[in-house]
Write a protein that holds these residues in place. Structure first.
Motif: not given
Length: 234
Positions: A213-234
């Motif tokens: 699900h995380t990968r799908r959301l990242i791909a969707q944002l990238e298709r919209l022109g965004h650069t995604v940087v993940l910062d997982p919650v500790a």
């Protein structure tokens, strides 16, 4: 056992004490049920039946020894297969006997599952796949895999296969079929890679779904022109 049966034909407690396994917790009830209803004729008939069973058990033990000797060249593979939860010696022997043990004959684990008949068939229409009844396959191998899946269903703990069985049985009532498929897929990779079963853990499916699900959301944002940087919650 036959001697004890005849000797105890007049004593229900002696007869009830012949119970084995889970029946032993019912010895008082068995003794009560046998009181006044078990005579010498019954003892003779039961003794004959037990004698037949003992001969059948002796013949089965002899055949088991012959099969075990014939499987000696595949002792290593048998040990690897028995690292799968629910797979005992007989199930491992059937997997090897029916598949030949050479997984290079099958292009993929999916081909093996389809050949064995533990992968449900489906048809595709308008881009959607739907189940289409049962699949014909190797009935001996499929039967043993379903039996092994039944053993998995009785297990408790934090292992993947029991968790899969419980989840699918509660949702669709198809736990055994799915676990039988998973067991055969595991056997495919175990024999192909010559390595023991690797436990995924009961929460593996939830972790896999979260990651997908995380990968799908990242791909969707990238298709919209965004650069995604993940910062997982500790």
């Amino acid at each position: 056992m036959l001697g004890a049966l005849i000797a105890g034909e007049q004593d229900p407690r002696v007869l009830a004490d012949l119970a084995k396994g889970k029946m032993r917790i019912k010895i008082p009830a068995l003794a009560e049920a046998l009181t006044g209803h078990f005579n010498a004729d019954h003892a003779q008939l039961a003794g004959s039946m037990l004698h037949r069973l003992e001969r059948v058990e002796a013949a089965l033990a002899e055949l088991d020894a012959v099969i075990a000797e014939a499987c000696q060249p595949w002792e290593h593979q048998l040990e690897l297969l028995q690292t799968i939860p629910g797979v005992g010696e007989k199930v491992a022997q059937v997997i090897l006997a029916e598949t030949g043990g050479d997984m290079s004959r099958f292009p993929s684990a999916a081909h093996l599952a389809a050949w064995a008949g533990v992968a449900p068939p489906s048809y595709e229409s308008a881009g959607k796949r739907r189940p289409s009844g049962s699949r014909h396959g190797n009935k001996w191998l499929a039967a043993m895999l379903v039996e092994a899946a039944g053993s998995v269903g009785r297990m408790k703990g934090t292992n993947y296969l029991p968790a899969q069985h419980a989840r699918l049985t509660a949702r669709r009532g198809m736990g055994r079929a799915a676990v039988a498929h998973s067991i055969l897929v595991s056997a495919y990779y175990i024999l192909l890679r010559d390595e023991p079963y690797r436990e995924l853990g009961a929460d593996w499916l939830a972790r896999r779904n979260t990651e997908a699900h995380t990968r799908r959301l990242i791909a969707q944002l990238e298709r919209l022109g965004h650069t995604v940087v993940l910062d997982p919650v500790a």
